[in-house]
Write an enzyme that holds these catalytic residues in place. Structure first.
Site, PDB file in Angstrom:
ATOM      1  N   CYS A   1     -49.207  19.396  -0.772  1.00 35.33           N
ATOM      2  CA  CYS A   1     -49.606  19.102   0.619  1.00 35.33           C
ATOM      3  C   CYS A   1     -50.614  20.129   1.125  1.00 35.33           C
ATOM      4  CB  CYS A   1     -48.409  19.039   1.561  1.00 35.33           C
ATOM      5  SG  CYS A   1     -47.287  17.716   1.163  1.00 35.33           S
TER       6      CYS A   1
ATOM      7  N   ASP B   1     -46.504  28.892  11.566  1.00 35.84           N
ATOM      8  CA  ASP B   1     -45.718  27.965  10.768  1.00 35.84           C
ATOM      9  C   ASP B   1     -44.829  28.813   9.856  1.00 35.84           C
ATOM     10  OD1 ASP B   1     -44.728  26.412   8.746  1.00 35.84           O
ATOM     11  OD2 ASP B   1     -46.627  25.454   8.231  1.00 35.84           O
TER      12      ASP B   1
ATOM     13  N   GLN C   1     -41.929  28.618   5.350  1.00 35.84           N
ATOM     14  CA  GLN C   1     -41.628  29.369   4.124  1.00 35.84           C
ATOM     15  C   GLN C   1     -41.169  30.795   4.412  1.00 35.84           C
ATOM     16  OE1 GLN C   1     -41.466  28.050   1.184  1.00 35.84           O
ATOM     17  NE2 GLN C   1     -42.326  26.079   1.752  1.00 35.84           N
TER      18      GLN C   1
ATOM     19  N   HIS D   1     -50.612  24.001   5.114  1.00 43.07           N
ATOM     20  CA  HIS D   1     -49.947  22.761   4.705  1.00 43.07           C
ATOM     21  C   HIS D   1     -50.575  21.628   5.534  1.00 43.07           C
ATOM     22  CE1 HIS D   1     -46.558  19.881   4.468  1.00 43.07           C
ATOM     23  NE2 HIS D   1     -46.151  20.564   3.412  1.00 43.07           N
TER      24      HIS D   1
ATOM     25  N   LYS E   1     -35.202  24.127   4.574  1.00 44.21           N
ATOM     26  CA  LYS E   1     -35.775  25.170   3.708  1.00 44.21           C
ATOM     27  C   LYS E   1     -34.986  26.471   3.806  1.00 44.21           C
ATOM     28  CE  LYS E   1     -40.368  23.241   3.799  1.00 44.21           C
ATOM     29  NZ  LYS E   1     -40.782  22.651   2.530  1.00 44.21           N
TER      30      LYS E   1
HETATM   31  N1  PMP Z   1     -45.469  24.120   6.431  1.00 47.26           N
HETATM   32  C1  PMP Z   1     -45.185  24.715   5.270  1.00 47.26           C
HETATM   33  C2  PMP Z   1     -45.785  26.052   4.983  1.00 47.26           C
HETATM   34  C3  PMP Z   1     -44.336  24.090   4.351  1.00 47.26           C
HETATM   35  O1  PMP Z   1     -44.048  24.683   3.203  1.00 47.26           O
HETATM   36  C4  PMP Z   1     -43.795  22.826   4.678  1.00 47.26           C
HETATM   37  C5  PMP Z   1     -42.892  22.091   3.723  1.00 47.26           C
HETATM   38  N2  PMP Z   1     -43.368  22.032   2.416  1.00 47.26           N
HETATM   39  C6  PMP Z   1     -44.105  22.265   5.902  1.00 47.26           C
HETATM   40  C7  PMP Z   1     -44.944  22.939   6.761  1.00 47.26           C
HETATM   41  C8  PMP Z   1     -43.542  20.945   6.340  1.00 47.26           C
HETATM   42  O2  PMP Z   1     -42.170  21.042   6.503  1.00 47.26           O
HETATM   43  P1  PMP Z   1     -41.276  19.756   6.804  1.00 47.26           P
HETATM   44  O3  PMP Z   1     -41.665  18.730   5.778  1.00 47.26           O
HETATM   45  O4  PMP Z   1     -39.879  20.241   6.635  1.00 47.26           O
HETATM   46  O5  PMP Z   1     -41.592  19.307   8.180  1.00 47.26           O
END
Ligand code: PMP
Length: 404
Positions: free
Chosen positions: A363, A199, A202, A122, A225
């Site tokens: 993203c 990270d 998910q 991401h 999430k």
């Molecule tokens: N890493 C991953 C794998 C994600 O799916 C996301 C959210 N789509 C993020 C980071 C970023 O999370 P947040 O916007 O809640 O900080």
């Protein structure tokens, strides 16, 4: 077995209609819906337990402090961290990664040092490192992915050099659903004495995470999430590492003493929690975790896996479909394209049928580039979704297809 119909009653939004159609919410990888219990916890927090924490001698302040610190213990147990000092509340995954990128680079990296990330990250696990690259001259090495959407582990092994200082990869990809072999990723890094940040944005809603069993050095996730509120998240770090890292932000809470000549910093975990923390958010996040634990993460994973199998089978039967992410180790995320129908058109038309999916690059532009595409349609399932909803979704895709 989960009783999905009774679970759905806890999520008022799921009984909404959109354009006179029952809402089908398949955008869970972006954010999950909230059960009543979580929203009531927020309401109760503001109505009954609201006072700034840690500094107050009065009754309410102590009650709020206790609730916040109890929430920290809930997260500690949830991740199986050794100590609650290892749990730092942040605004979410993004802030947690930025904290480590900033503090770790300051403490342990020199110009020319390297961080290993992967092609499926991401943007929030790419850009913070690039900011540090511009600031301090560190560089990024990238683990490529296979056609199936898995990490090339052989290449990963070959990326280490004496300049490698950190590995930072997703536990589960938000686009491909791939569940990465993170235990092996960590073992390999540790053979080189290199720490690993995972990270887990998910991963935590879908799979049991045990940071000690994984031997993860840092693990991050977002509350929203995992059925909790927005604006709260977690950084887990081994105490040894967190002790050695400098603070990320300065302000109240994170200090021991302040004079104009010199400030000494508070101990863990407060050293990394400058300013008034989101003590209502933390307690609501703990409530969300209790909710998940009550259902059972194994039961959740089993139901979501069944939804994924059903959806994949039905989707694969559609002519001209391309599914991105074909790992056998996969969570309930389905990214796809149908023929040359633009992902945006598919998303817009499904929306008119009441079906919420995400479209675009998610993203993860470098990952899109690796597949030679601009974006995908992504359906992501949670425990409150049903096979019937998937059948309606497939019928919707068929209908959109006939329009082109
Ligand atoms: N890493 C991953 C794998 C994600 O799916 C996301 C959210 N789509 C993020 C980071 C970023 O999370 P947040 O916007 O809640 O900080």
């Amino acid at each position: 077995m989960l009783d999905i119909q009774s679970i759905r009653k806890d999520f008022p939004i799921l009984s909404h209609t959109v354009y006179d159609k029952p809402l089908i919410y398949f955008d869970n990888a972006a954010t999950t819906q909230k059960p009543r219990q979580v929203v009531e916890k927020i309401e109760n927090g503001y109505y009954n337990v609201n006072a700034n924490i840690h500094r107050g001698v009065h009754f309410l302040s102590q009650a709020a402090t206790e609730a916040h610190e109890e929430a920290r213990k809930t997260i500690q147990r949830f991740l199986n961290a050794r100590s609650s000092n290892e749990i730092i509340f942040t605004r979410g995954t993004t802030e947690s990664i930025n904290l480590i990128a900033s503090s770790f680079t300051d403490a342990f990296m020199e110009e020319g040092d390297e961080v290993i990330i992967s092609e499926m990250e991401h943007h929030s696990n790419i850009v913070p490192w690039q900011i540090q690259a511009a600031r301090k001259g560190i560089s990024l090495k990238v683990i490529p992915i296979t056609e199936k959407g898995e990490l090339c582990m052989d290449t990963y092994r070959s990326l280490f050099s004496e300049r490698t200082k950190l590995v930072s990869v997703a536990h589960i990809s938000n686009v491909l659903g791939t569940i990465n072999p993170v235990k092996e990723v960590i073992e390999i890094a540790h053979q080189h004495d290199v720490p690993v940040l995972l990270d887990g944005a998910q991963a935590v809603p879908h799979t049991k995470v045990d940071v000690q069993a994984l031997d993860a050095d840092f693990y991050v996730f977002s509350g929203h999430k995992i059925y909790g509120p927005t604006g709260i998240g977690v950084l887990y770090g081994k105490e040894d590492w967190l002790d050695k890292l400098p603070p990320y932000q300065g302000g109240g809470e994170m200090i021991a003493t302040v004079t104009f000549e010199k400030t000494t910093f508070n101990e863990l975990p407060f050293k990394f929690e400058a300013g008034t923390p989101d003590y209502i958010g933390s307690t609501a996040l703990a409530e969300a975790i209790h909710y998940v634990e009550q259902l059972g993460i194994e039961a959740i994973a089993a139901h979501e896996d069944e939804l994924l199998r059903h959806a994949s089978k039905r989707l694969e039967a559609i002519e001209d479909v391309r599914i991105f992410g074909q790992s056998v180790h996969k969570s309930s995320v389905l990214s796809f394209l149908i023929g040359d129908i633009h992902h945006y058109d598919m998303g817009m038309l499904l929306d008119r049928l009441g079906i919420a999916v995400r479209t675009g690059h998610h993203c993860a532009q470098p990952l899109m580039k690796a597949f030679g595409i601009e974006g995908t349609v992504r359906a992501s399932f949670a425990f409150y979704n049903t096979k019937e909803e998937i059948d309606t979704f497939i019928a919707g895709i068929e209908r959109v297809k006939t329009m082109f």
